[in-house]
Each structure stands twice: as C-alpha cells, then as structure tokens.
Write an enzyme that holds these catalytic residues in place. Structure first.
Site, short mmCIF file in Angstrom:
data_model
loop_
_atom_site.label_atom_id
_atom_site.label_comp_id
_atom_site.label_asym_id
_atom_site.label_seq_id
_atom_site.Cartn_x
_atom_site.Cartn_y
_atom_site.Cartn_z
N HIS A 107 0.44 -1.27 -0.11
CA HIS A 107 0.32 0.28 0.17
C HIS A 107 0.74 1.34 0.25
O HIS A 107 0.33 2.13 1.25
CB HIS A 107 -0.85 0.06 1.48
CG HIS A 107 -2.19 -1.24 1.14
ND1 HIS A 107 -2.89 -1.44 -0.18
CD2 HIS A 107 -2.52 -1.64 2.36
CE1 HIS A 107 -3.48 -2.91 0.47
NE2 HIS A 107 -4.15 -2.10 1.26
N HIS A 179 -9.88 1.78 0.26
CA HIS A 179 -9.99 1.05 1.40
C HIS A 179 -10.42 1.23 2.53
O HIS A 179 -10.42 0.15 3.46
CB HIS A 179 -8.41 0.60 1.93
CG HIS A 179 -8.10 -0.79 2.15
ND1 HIS A 179 -8.75 -0.48 3.65
CD2 HIS A 179 -6.82 -1.24 2.40
CE1 HIS A 179 -7.76 -2.17 3.87
NE2 HIS A 179 -7.07 -2.33 3.19
N GLU A 316 -11.71 -4.19 -2.72
CA GLU A 316 -10.93 -2.73 -3.46
C GLU A 316 -10.78 -3.33 -5.08
O GLU A 316 -10.01 -4.07 -5.37
CB GLU A 316 -10.03 -2.62 -2.81
CG GLU A 316 -9.41 -2.73 -1.46
CD GLU A 316 -8.33 -3.45 -0.44
OE1 GLU A 316 -7.88 -2.84 -1.07
OE2 GLU A 316 -8.08 -4.20 0.42
#
Length: 353
Positions: A107, A179, A316
């Site tokens: 991420h 997210h 996602e």
C-alpha cells in the site's frame, strides 16, 4: 443545490488541522470524508426508527486515522497491494522501496497516501468533494512528482462515485484504490461472516506464504474462492484450503474480465438480513476481497466501538497486486504526462427496516 457541511476533525501530530466533509442527498443518505488520507469516514443509510445505519468502519477524529495501520477508509497509493521484494524495474532501471510487509512493499510503503493531508475543493452543484495532494519524486522510492486527486460524489440515486486521477512528470507505477471496511449490518454490529457476496470473476491470484501473489492465476471452480453466485462469506471460510490458511481467510485478488477502462459491475454484497445491498462497479481489471482477518479489537472506532475479528470487509477495485513484478499481469504503469483515471461506484439499496 446541495449544502456540504464542513467541521473540524481534530489536530494531527504535526500541528495541522484536519476537517470532515459531509454530503447529503434528497433521500437523507449522508456520506462523510476526511481530508486526512482522503478517507471515507461514514456512509449513513436512513432507517424507519429514525436512527441512520452507518455501514463503514471508521474513527471519530483524524487522530484515529493517523495512528491506525489498517488503512480504514483511506485512499491508497502509490501502489495498492504488494510489490514483491520491495523493488521493481521500469524502463531499464530498478527502483527500491521501503519494505513494510514481510520483504514486500504494501500500500505504498511506510507513508502511503493514507498518511497525507489533502487539500479539499467543494463542488456543491454536484454534491462532490475533491481532494488534492502533491506526492514528491522519490517518496518511498517511487519515481515522479505525482499530482493526485481523489473525489467523492453522492448522487440522489444513492450512489457514491469515487474517481482517482493522477499526473506524473516521470514514468512510474501507480495503483490507487479505496480501502473502506464495509459492514452492511452496521459498523458496530460484529462479524461480516453472514453477509452474502457475489464476485463477477472465475479466476484469482495465487498467494505465496508471504501473502503476496506469486504470478500464478487459478480457477475458482471447486474451491472456496467461488463467489460466482451469491454466497455467505462464512460458508467456506474455515475449510481446509491452503490459500485460506495463508491469509487466515480471504485476502485475494479476483481477476475481472471485460474491456479495459469500461465501468462494469464487479461485485454485489448483501447484509445478513438482506435489508441493505451494495453493488460495486469499477473500470480496473482486479478486485481485492479482504474479510477483515486481522481486525482484533485493537482499534477503537466510532462511538468507542472495538472492531473485532472480521468486523468489516474490504472490496478494493484495482490493478493486480504485484503487477510491476510479473509481465503476464496487466501493466500498472503511468507514463509521463499521461493521466491516470480510475472510477469506483457504490450503489446502495436499503429497505429502511
């Protein structure tokens, strides 16, 4: 014309003030977003008892978002999912990144977009807030000064439209997503295992022991990964299956078919009692489904709620995780001075029960 409410949302450790922006439509659906991490903080659906149901996990102030390592509601970048080995090659050059997940980059690294304070622009005519940030060349090891935009629009059809845009002055890799952790029974209602889910995909990415894709694509048929028809999430989550053992539940990318760049339905989610439904649309080739396996009660969320094991789930839409490491995956490369654009659309239906 809609009226967008703005209120203080706490002071960050660096002294900056964060704010919360709330959109409301004609049906009394409200959506709140904070400028810290451009994070979706709440989606409240009206109920017959007069108390709206909030179906997104979150925090009561920006401090919760600053401290958490779980990315609740955040805009993710520069790269959603893992980059194997914390490095990738682009245009004959190797870029080395900060490793924050086993030996991989997850991420975006140590400071992803979720830890940036964005500037907000209001569009009351369209009931929309757009967040802007400049991510500097070399941050977390990624190339290119990157102008980032993440917008949220609430329509009178009970749709939340998120659009991610970016422009770089160097060739780079980019994979942005949202997210949010959803619980259609209510953010504070416990496990999502009795939710029902449908994913419009017959293939998923195999994980190695480090929870990162290994380059192999597997078929869902005959496995607990088959969500081609509406299936209770908890029905097969405990079955002895290596891929579920690795991630202690679902935390995988499903490969979404269809023409690239075309917004299409990728998933449907129903609450335990079928009184709330969410349809998810995207124009990217992947969908990460995460069943909240690492929620453990350590996060104190809105109203003092402790978010326990599988207390929320993430859907996602994105490019494939680890795509910079595998040529057989659809490329997640943004070329210099080209515009990145990714649309996510949530459509909510509810009975008001």
């Amino acid at each position: 014309m809609a009226h967008i409410k703005v209120r203080p949302f706490g002071r960050l450790s660096g002294g900056q003030d964060a704010f919360l922006y709330t959109l409301k439509n004609k049906n009394d659906v409200t959506v709140s977003i904070t400028d810290f991490g451009a994070a979706l903080q709440a989606v409240r659906l009206p109920q017959n008892d007069g108390r709206p149901r909030d179906v997104v996990l979150g925090f009561d102030s920006a401090g919760g978002y600053e401290r958490t390592g779980l990315y609740l509601g955040a805009t993710i970048g520069r790269y959603a999912g893992q980059i194997r080995g914390g490095s990738f090659w682009l245009d004959g050059r190797q870029y080395r990144l900060f490793k924050n997940d086993h030996e991989n980059t997850l991420h975006g690294g140590k400071r992803g977009f979720d830890k940036h304070l964005f500037a907000a622009g209001l569009d009351e005519d369209n009931n929309k807030v757009t967040f802007h940030a400049l991510i500097e060349d070399g941050e977390e090891g990624f190339p290119g000064n990157l102008e980032v935009e993440s917008s949220y629009e609430l329509t009178d059809n009970d749709e939340v439209i998120m659009i991610h845009r970016a422009l770089s002055d160097k060739d780079t890799v980019l994979n942005m997503t949202n997210h949010s952790y959803y619980n259609l029974d209510g953010h504070d209602s416990g496990s999502i295992e009795n939710h029902r889910l449908k994913i419009y995909s017959s293939q998923f990415l195999e994980l190695s022991e480090d929870c990162c894709p290994n380059g192999n694509v597997l078929d869902v048929s005959g496995t607990p990964m088959d969500f081609l028809t509406m299936t209770r999430i908890g029905e097969r989550i405990g079955q002895p299956y290596k891929q579920l053992d690795i991630s202690e539940g679902y935390d995988h990318n499903w490969n979404i078919g269809g023409p690239a760049g075309t917004v299409r339905k990728v998933a449907e989610l129903e609450s335990s009692s079928n009184d709330v439904r969410m349809e998810l649309y995207s124009d990217l080739p992947g969908l990460q489904f995460y069943s909240g396996n690492y929620l453990n009660g350590g996060e104190t969320g809105k109203g003092g709620c402790r978010y326990g094991f599988r207390g929320g789930l993430c859907l996602e839409p994105q490019y494939y995780p680890a795509a910079p490491n595998y040529r057989q995956f659809p490329p997640a490369v943004l070329r210099r001075n080209e515009t990145y654009e990714h649309t996510i659309r949530l459509k909510f239906s509810y009975t008001g029960g």
